[in-house]
Design an enzyme around this catalytic site. Structure first.
Site, PDB file in Angstrom:
ATOM      1  N   TRP A 165       0.798  -1.226   0.000  1.00 11.62           N
ATOM      2  CA  TRP A 165       0.000   0.000   0.000  1.00 11.62           C
ATOM      3  C   TRP A 165       0.828   1.272   0.000  1.00 11.62           C
ATOM      4  O   TRP A 165       0.301   2.346  -0.183  1.00 11.62           O
ATOM      5  CB  TRP A 165      -0.925   0.009   1.232  1.00 11.62           C
ATOM      6  CG  TRP A 165      -0.249  -0.525   2.458  1.00 11.62           C
ATOM      7  CD1 TRP A 165      -0.295  -1.821   2.921  1.00 11.62           C
ATOM      8  CD2 TRP A 165       0.609   0.174   3.365  1.00 11.62           C
ATOM      9  NE1 TRP A 165       0.488  -1.964   4.044  1.00 11.62           N
ATOM     10  CE2 TRP A 165       1.048  -0.749   4.348  1.00 11.62           C
ATOM     11  CE3 TRP A 165       1.060   1.491   3.450  1.00 11.62           C
ATOM     12  CZ2 TRP A 165       1.899  -0.398   5.389  1.00 11.62           C
ATOM     13  CZ3 TRP A 165       1.904   1.850   4.481  1.00 11.62           C
ATOM     14  CH2 TRP A 165       2.310   0.907   5.435  1.00 11.62           C
ATOM     15  N   LYS A 189      -2.271  -7.251  -8.509  1.00 10.50           N
ATOM     16  CA  LYS A 189      -3.148  -7.164  -7.345  1.00 10.50           C
ATOM     17  C   LYS A 189      -2.590  -6.134  -6.371  1.00 10.50           C
ATOM     18  O   LYS A 189      -1.582  -6.365  -5.710  1.00 10.50           O
ATOM     19  CB  LYS A 189      -3.300  -8.506  -6.629  1.00 10.50           C
ATOM     20  CG  LYS A 189      -4.490  -8.420  -5.658  1.00 10.50           C
ATOM     21  CD  LYS A 189      -4.417  -9.361  -4.495  1.00 10.50           C
ATOM     22  CE  LYS A 189      -3.568  -8.900  -3.356  1.00 10.50           C
ATOM     23  NZ  LYS A 189      -4.038  -7.722  -2.635  1.00 10.50           N
ATOM     24  N   GLY A 242       6.390  -6.723  -0.622  1.00  8.71           N
ATOM     25  CA  GLY A 242       5.628  -6.728   0.623  1.00  8.71           C
ATOM     26  C   GLY A 242       6.524  -7.141   1.764  1.00  8.71           C
ATOM     27  O   GLY A 242       7.752  -6.998   1.686  1.00  8.71           O
ATOM     28  N   GLU A 264      10.643  -8.323  -3.375  1.00  5.23           N
ATOM     29  CA  GLU A 264      11.183  -7.074  -2.800  1.00  5.23           C
ATOM     30  C   GLU A 264      10.567  -6.950  -1.423  1.00  5.23           C
ATOM     31  O   GLU A 264       9.366  -6.692  -1.294  1.00  5.23           O
ATOM     32  CB  GLU A 264      10.769  -5.865  -3.650  1.00  5.23           C
ATOM     33  CG  GLU A 264      11.352  -5.850  -5.035  1.00  5.23           C
ATOM     34  CD  GLU A 264      12.841  -5.591  -5.066  1.00  5.23           C
ATOM     35  OE1 GLU A 264      13.427  -5.246  -4.022  1.00  5.23           O
ATOM     36  OE2 GLU A 264      13.428  -5.767  -6.139  1.00  5.23           O
ATOM     37  N   LEU A 265      11.377  -7.135  -0.365  1.00  5.23           N
ATOM     38  CA  LEU A 265      10.786  -7.303   0.966  1.00  5.23           C
ATOM     39  C   LEU A 265      11.208  -6.187   1.923  1.00  5.23           C
ATOM     40  O   LEU A 265      11.535  -5.094   1.485  1.00  5.23           O
ATOM     41  CB  LEU A 265      11.154  -8.693   1.488  1.00  5.23           C
ATOM     42  CG  LEU A 265      10.827  -9.836   0.503  1.00  5.23           C
ATOM     43  CD1 LEU A 265      11.321 -11.165   1.022  1.00  5.23           C
ATOM     44  CD2 LEU A 265       9.337  -9.894   0.183  1.00  5.23           C
ATOM     45  N   CYS A 298      10.211   0.904   2.263  1.00  6.44           N
ATOM     46  CA  CYS A 298      11.033  -0.281   2.509  1.00  6.44           C
ATOM     47  C   CYS A 298      12.470   0.120   2.791  1.00  6.44           C
ATOM     48  O   CYS A 298      13.179  -0.551   3.511  1.00  6.44           O
ATOM     49  CB  CYS A 298      10.966  -1.192   1.297  1.00  6.44           C
ATOM     50  SG  CYS A 298      11.344  -0.338  -0.222  1.00  6.44           S
ATOM     51  N   GLU A 399      11.407  -4.469  11.543  1.00  6.49           N
ATOM     52  CA  GLU A 399      10.972  -3.355  10.695  1.00  6.49           C
ATOM     53  C   GLU A 399       9.714  -2.731  11.314  1.00  6.49           C
ATOM     54  O   GLU A 399       8.760  -3.436  11.623  1.00  6.49           O
ATOM     55  CB  GLU A 399      10.655  -3.876   9.296  1.00  6.49           C
ATOM     56  CG  GLU A 399      10.227  -2.774   8.355  1.00  6.49           C
ATOM     57  CD  GLU A 399       9.962  -3.298   6.952  1.00  6.49           C
ATOM     58  OE1 GLU A 399       9.290  -4.335   6.839  1.00  6.49           O
ATOM     59  OE2 GLU A 399      10.425  -2.665   5.994  1.00  6.49           O
TER      60      GLU A 399
HETATM   61  P1  NAD Z   1       2.133  -7.585   3.082  1.00  4.61           P
HETATM   62  O1  NAD Z   1       3.145  -8.595   2.775  1.00  4.61           O
HETATM   63  O2  NAD Z   1       1.187  -7.824   4.181  1.00  4.61           O
HETATM   64  O3  NAD Z   1       1.214  -7.285   1.800  1.00  4.61           O
HETATM   65  C1  NAD Z   1       1.756  -6.952   0.552  1.00  4.61           C
HETATM   66  C2  NAD Z   1       0.831  -7.468  -0.541  1.00  4.61           C
HETATM   67  O4  NAD Z   1       0.761  -8.876  -0.470  1.00  4.61           O
HETATM   68  C3  NAD Z   1      -0.607  -6.984  -0.437  1.00  4.61           C
HETATM   69  O5  NAD Z   1      -1.107  -6.760  -1.743  1.00  4.61           O
HETATM   70  C4  NAD Z   1      -1.328  -8.165   0.193  1.00  4.61           C
HETATM   71  O6  NAD Z   1      -2.691  -8.238  -0.119  1.00  4.61           O
HETATM   72  C5  NAD Z   1      -0.578  -9.320  -0.433  1.00  4.61           C
HETATM   73  N1  NAD Z   1      -0.620 -10.574   0.318  1.00  4.61           N
HETATM   74  C6  NAD Z   1      -0.756 -10.752   1.651  1.00  4.61           C
HETATM   75  N2  NAD Z   1      -0.751 -12.077   1.947  1.00  4.61           N
HETATM   76  C7  NAD Z   1      -0.577 -12.729   0.777  1.00  4.61           C
HETATM   77  C8  NAD Z   1      -0.447 -14.109   0.429  1.00  4.61           C
HETATM   78  N3  NAD Z   1      -0.492 -15.073   1.341  1.00  4.61           N
HETATM   79  N4  NAD Z   1      -0.261 -14.416  -0.861  1.00  4.61           N
HETATM   80  C9  NAD Z   1      -0.187 -13.464  -1.807  1.00  4.61           C
HETATM   81  N5  NAD Z   1      -0.313 -12.152  -1.541  1.00  4.61           N
HETATM   82  C10 NAD Z   1      -0.495 -11.790  -0.257  1.00  4.61           C
HETATM   83  O7  NAD Z   1       2.961  -6.273   3.254  1.00  4.61           O
HETATM   84  P2  NAD Z   1       2.550  -4.952   3.998  1.00  4.61           P
HETATM   85  O8  NAD Z   1       2.915  -5.134   5.411  1.00  4.61           O
HETATM   86  O9  NAD Z   1       1.188  -4.526   3.666  1.00  4.61           O
HETATM   87  O10 NAD Z   1       3.553  -3.948   3.250  1.00  4.61           O
HETATM   88  C11 NAD Z   1       4.649  -3.432   3.835  1.00  4.61           C
HETATM   89  C12 NAD Z   1       5.870  -4.294   3.576  1.00  4.61           C
HETATM   90  O11 NAD Z   1       6.285  -4.158   2.215  1.00  4.61           O
HETATM   91  C13 NAD Z   1       7.053  -3.864   4.397  1.00  4.61           C
HETATM   92  O12 NAD Z   1       7.690  -4.979   4.969  1.00  4.61           O
HETATM   93  C14 NAD Z   1       7.980  -3.208   3.394  1.00  4.61           C
HETATM   94  O13 NAD Z   1       9.314  -3.212   3.716  1.00  4.61           O
HETATM   95  C15 NAD Z   1       7.689  -3.956   2.157  1.00  4.61           C
HETATM   96  N6  NAD Z   1       8.060  -3.153   0.985  1.00  4.61           N
HETATM   97  C16 NAD Z   1       9.184  -3.521   0.289  1.00  4.61           C
HETATM   98  C17 NAD Z   1       9.597  -2.766  -0.789  1.00  4.61           C
HETATM   99  C18 NAD Z   1      10.825  -3.162  -1.552  1.00  4.61           C
HETATM  100  O14 NAD Z   1      10.964  -2.746  -2.688  1.00  4.61           O
HETATM  101  N7  NAD Z   1      11.712  -3.964  -0.998  1.00  4.61           N
HETATM  102  C19 NAD Z   1       8.881  -1.647  -1.176  1.00  4.61           C
HETATM  103  C20 NAD Z   1       7.761  -1.290  -0.435  1.00  4.61           C
HETATM  104  C21 NAD Z   1       7.361  -2.066   0.638  1.00  4.61           C
END
Ligand code: NAD
Length: 506
Positions: A165, A189, A242, A264-265, A298, A399
């Protein structure tokens, strides 16, 4: 707010009701269920989107597969795909303001940051348009006589792109632009908290001339829609951004049908300030790294390592600047920090702050929700700084993804490297020093995918970005990212016309 007619949504009672884009059509979920999106500044629902189930994801993947296997897209040359990408870039530029406003409303990011981000976005599509007709294999001198041996770099197929998001359209672009350049089709998605901007953006594809089904968007939550996309056997590659926890689950699910994965985590990136650094510049860089976007990035520089002699002065400057940060309406031109994106996330940040206090770190700035009446409805938290942090404390290990900085003093370079690398993450790092030898030495020793020297939070379409260790797999951006969306085929052509011994290899 400006809207595009006949596109992604209709409006009832001041609430926007979005539809998903599947196979070139704007559709509801088969179940007709929807979910609500809340504006984090007002705390009120401002939009709804379809809640996709497995059946909807299946429909979108089939549409993408059909567009890849049977539609005109699969027959297009790289030069033709490049033309469409350039047209898309032009349309993004024309609609940058609209997409920026929708995304700011959905996730609370400052309009000035979003405006800049969206104005830069076309460059990604121009860059990868430039790459689209330069994706080629090579001719390999055959070690067997009478063979022509060459490779082809072919599109991998259907890509499932899942984004969080904090920057939905930018992070999608990091996947989509190279995927389209390579000739793939995509089902995206966005996160359930912020579905709107990706849907508005999707409205540009038809006008740009992309055949139906090349780009599809399904909206819904992670465990249902996201998981169904990852597990779908018709998806050849999953590009995910995510949290690390979800990334691991995604990789396991994708393994069941051997889909290629890039991740990308999360991060817990160190900002390192040596005694000889320009303290004004480093103060500014540390603020940019942790308080811009309310720390919801991130690459947030959430661990600040300061060499002993510079410690007190830098901490003094930092807390003075942090206390002066202007919190407010993300649409305000004077605002420097908006709310965090949703209520549960605010609670998570508050919980981390409590953990810091419980573990004995010293809270020198912020830590609370602001009291100003105009900020009460939004999910605001003050810019927060802890000093006296130990690298083993939870606030230094986990984090937080919010505006919370942990300051850790250090004495020498060797000890610094050990501490800076003493994390399971490895996304980014900042090094502040005037000593050029030390700058390179430390940059090389850090186990992180990106290191900035005397700068922070600079990204570009042509610079590979990604994580070491638990921060990810694969790279986005740069020509290298095209390889994530292609696979290599070797072609052997016998030239002599002679028959060979069928029982001998080669
Ligand atoms: P999240 O992992 O909860 O969700 C991210 C996405 O994954 C959402 O669209 C969500 O609906 C989907 N998702 C959740 N469970 C899933 C599953 N089991 N299977 C498939 N899709 C699923 O992440 P968040 O907490 O909402 O976002 C923040 C995280 O994203 C932070 O850890 C941040 O560091 C990371 N992030 C990384 C980067 C990068 O480029 N490395 C950039 C931005 C954010």
């Amino acid at each position: 707010m400006q809207t595009r007619p006949d596109e992604a949504h209709e409006e009832t009672g001041g609430i926007r009701n979005y539809k998903m884009l599947v196979g070139g059509e704007w559709v509801d979920a088969r179940s007709e269920k929807t979910f609500e999106s809340v504006n984090p500044y007002t705390g009120r629902v401002w939009a709804t989107a379809p809640e996709a189930g497995e059946e909807d994801v299946d429909r979108a993947v089939r549409a993408a597969r059909e567009a890849f296997d049977e539609g005109p897209w699969g027959k297009m040359t790289g030069t033709e795909r490049a033309r469409l990408l350039r047209r898309l870039a032009e349309l993004i530029a024309e609609n940058a303001d609209l997409i920026a406003r929708v995304e700011s409303t959905d996730n609370g990011k400052l309009i000035k940051e979003m405006g800049g981000q969206m104005k830069a976005l076309p460059e990604w599509y121009y860059y990868f348009a430039g790459a689209a007709d330069k994706i080629h294999g090579e001719t390999i001198p055959s070690d067997k006589p009478n063979f022509l041996l060459y490779t082809r770099r072919e599109p991998i197929g259907v890509v499932g792109a899942i984004v969080p998001w904090n920057s939905p359209v930018l992070l999608l672009t990091w996947k989509l632009a190279p995927a389209l350049a390579a000739g793939c089709t995509v089902v995206a998605k966005p996160a359930e908290q912020t579905p709107a901007s990706v849907l508005e953006f999707a409205g540009l594809f038809e006008e740009a001339g992309f055949p139906p089904g090349v780009f599809n968007v399904v909206t819904g939550d992670g465990p249902t829609a996201g998981r169904a996309l990852v597990r779908h056997p018709g998806v050849d590659k999953v590009a995910f951004t995510g949290s690390t926890q979800t990334g691991i689950a995604v990789m396991k699910d994708a393994a069941d049908h051997l889909a290629k994965v890039s991740l990308e985590l999360g991060g817990k990136s160190p900002q390192i300030v040596f005694d000889d650094a320009d303290l004004e510049a480093s103060n500014n860089g540390v603020v940019a790294g942790i308080f811009a976007a309310a720390g919801q990035t991130c690459m947030a520089g959430s661990r600040l390592f300061v060499q002993q002699k510079a410690h007190d002065e830098l901490v003094g400057r930092l807390s003075e600047r942090a206390e002066a940060i202007k919190l407010g309406d993300p649409f305000g031109t004077e605002t420097e920090m908006g709310p965090v994106a949703f209520k549960e996330h605010l609670e998570k940040v508050q919980d981390a702050i409590r953990a810091g206090q419980d573990e004995g770190a010293e809270l020198i700035c912020g830590g609370n929700r602001p009291e100003a009446p105009e900020l009460r409805d939004g999910y605001f938290i003050e810019p927060t700084i802890f000093t006296g942090v130990d690298n083993g404390m939870r606030i230094a290990r986990e984090e937080i993804f919010g505006p919370v900085l942990s300051v850790i003093p250090f004495e020498d370079e060797e000890e610094l490297i050990e501490q800076a690398n003493g994390t399971r993450f490895g996304l980014a790092a900042g090094v502040w020093t005037k000593d050029i030898r030390r700058a390179h030495r430390v940059a090389h020793a850090l186990r992180a995918g990106t290191v900035w020297v005397n700068s922070y939070r600079t990204v570009s379409f042509n610079a590979p970005f990604g994580g070491y260790k638990m921060s990810g797999l694969g790279r986005e951006n740069g020509l290298e990212s095209v390889n994530e969306y292609t696979q290599v085929k070797s072609v052997w052509v016998e030239l002599s016309g002679q028959t060979r011994d069928p029982f001998v290899l080669g």
